[in-house]
Motif scaffolding. Structure first.
Motif, short mmCIF file in Angstrom:
data_model
loop_
_atom_site.label_atom_id
_atom_site.label_comp_id
_atom_site.label_asym_id
_atom_site.label_seq_id
_atom_site.Cartn_x
_atom_site.Cartn_y
_atom_site.Cartn_z
N GLN A 159 0.61 -0.89 -0.07
CA GLN A 159 0.19 0.23 0.55
C GLN A 159 0.66 0.70 0.19
O GLN A 159 1.76 1.18 0.43
N ASN A 161 -0.13 5.82 0.32
CA ASN A 161 -0.89 6.78 0.52
C ASN A 161 -0.29 7.91 0.65
O ASN A 161 0.49 8.47 1.51
N TRP A 192 -3.10 5.56 11.93
CA TRP A 192 -3.60 4.57 10.32
C TRP A 192 -4.28 3.91 10.94
O TRP A 192 -3.37 3.13 11.93
N ASP A 193 -4.39 3.23 9.97
CA ASP A 193 -5.30 1.84 10.10
C ASP A 193 -4.45 0.77 8.94
O ASP A 193 -4.87 1.29 7.95
N SER A 194 -3.51 -0.16 8.99
CA SER A 194 -3.19 -1.23 8.24
C SER A 194 -3.40 -1.60 7.90
O SER A 194 -3.23 -2.04 6.67
N ARG A 195 -5.37 -1.86 7.79
CA ARG A 195 -6.10 -2.80 7.19
C ARG A 195 -6.76 -2.05 6.14
O ARG A 195 -6.52 -2.25 4.59
N SER A 196 -7.88 -0.84 5.94
CA SER A 196 -7.71 -0.08 5.39
C SER A 196 -6.47 0.72 4.80
O SER A 196 -6.98 1.35 3.10
N TRP A 197 -5.50 1.58 5.00
CA TRP A 197 -4.61 1.67 4.81
C TRP A 197 -4.67 3.84 4.50
O TRP A 197 -4.06 4.23 3.88
N GLN A 198 -5.92 4.06 6.00
CA GLN A 198 -6.72 4.79 5.49
C GLN A 198 -6.50 5.43 6.88
O GLN A 198 -6.38 4.89 8.18
N THR A 200 -7.37 7.71 10.15
CA THR A 200 -8.60 7.10 11.00
C THR A 200 -9.23 8.24 12.25
O THR A 200 -10.07 8.44 12.61
#
Length: 344
Positions: A159, A161, A192-198, A200
């Motif tokens: 990922q 971003n 950051w949320d490492s699953r969605s890479w967004q 939070t």
């Protein structure tokens, strides 16, 4: 007799310890000088086992040092510019190093060869480096405004971003979780949320650039440190990660940029404590909950103090621009006392 008095001071006399109760001029202890770890300014240091630390510096070298024995174990050469961050993987022989050459290299302490892997994906200096709790993922952040997530085994970038003005200064993975915290030159802290890479959560912007962050071992608290000058800014801030953006206390007392702030391992009967290091050449120990400064150690010849790592409940290592790595001892006696015991 005044004219005959010697003005020559030993290297071990080049610091002065004081407690916040006003007692000063604590008797100077002999500081053991070991072989230097680096030949230039040191930018980062981290503990990788009960005996070993790893460091990186402007000499472009990653060094593994036995801080208990005062012995250099290994030197890794492969970066073409200065090393900015180092990180070990607990329970393994792997070390990762980030650099101004825009790359992250993976090393094996059991191998005398070159780097095992090279991670390329950033366009500017890599200032952030963190490893997931299970050791399978790596997070990197850069002055190119981007955060990258990597698969360590394959070396693949999973990922990426990019956020405008997000000039990353430091990243850390929340212990036992999927969240990553990062500081930035835009004066904010992002989660950051490492699953969605967004992202939070974004904490309210501070007055100055946020230089460093650390997360407590129970994952409840975040410590960030601030740029500044002349006593303006220069603080560390404790945040409650259970209520993102909730500021608990500020640790004020440094006169120049606070480059690093860390949680210290707890000692039975002692208050929870944090430590900070600053460009004003001082290390301060604070009561985590009350923000009272418990003791200060000034390393006057060391220049900016840029990185700290805890070794155990009574030892920590500080990296300096001018005089290498400093092994500090924290005494939990009648009054808390911080002393330099060795230099390498």
């Amino acid at each position: 007799m005044g004219k005959l008095q010697s003005k020559i001071r030993r290297r071990s006399d080049l610091y002065r310890a004081s407690r916040e109760d006003g007692t000063d001029n604590v008797p100077v202890q002999q500081v053991v000088q070991y072989d230097p770890a680096h030949t230039d300014a040191i930018n980062c240091v981290t503990t990788i086992s009960s005996d070993l630390c790893a460091s990186g510096g402007s000499d472009q070298v990653v060094v593994v040092y036995d801080w208990r024995a005062g012995r250099l174990c290994q030197s890794f050469h492969g970066h073409s510019r200065e090393v900015t961050k180092v990180k070990g993987v607990p329970g393994t022989s792997l070390i990762f190093s980030a650099s101004r050459d825009k790359t992250v290299l993976m090393w094996d302490m059991n191998s005398g060869d070159g780097p095992l892997k090279e991670f390329c994906g950033h366009e500017l200096v890599v200032n952030g480096l963190a490893i997931s709790p299970d050791g399978s993922r790596m997070c990197t952040g850069s002055r190119d405004n981007s955060m990258c997530l990597w698969d360590i085994e394959s070396g693949e970038c999973l990922q990426k971003n990019t956020i405008s003005r997000n000039l990353v200064t430091h990243v850390c993975w929340v212990p036992g979780g999927t969240s990553i915290v990062q500081t930035s030159e835009d004066k904010t802290i992002k989660v950051w949320d490492s699953r969605s890479w967004q992202v939070t959560n974004t904490f309210p912007a501070k007055q100055y650039i946020q230089t460093h962050c650390d997360v407590s071992s129970n994952s409840n608290y975040l410590l960030s440190s601030s740029n500044g000058f002349g006593g303006q800014g220069c603080e560390a801030t404790l945040w409650d990660l259970r209520q993102p953006g909730c500021k608990m206390v500020e640790y004020r007392g440094h006169l120049q940029t606070t480059a690093c702030g860390i949680f210290l391992p707890s000692s039975h009967g002692s208050p929870a404590m944090v430590a900070t290091s600053s460009h004003d050449c001082s290390v301060k120990i604070w009561d985590q909950n009350t923000a009272v400064c418990l003791c200060t150690l000034t390393l006057s010849s060391a220049g900016p103090l840029v990185s700290l790592t805890p070794c155990d409940v009574s030892s920590l290592i500080c990296a300096s621009f001018n005089t290498g790595l400093h092994l500090l001892h924290l005494s939990h006696g009648a009054g808390l006392d911080l002393k330099e015991v060795a230099r390498f």
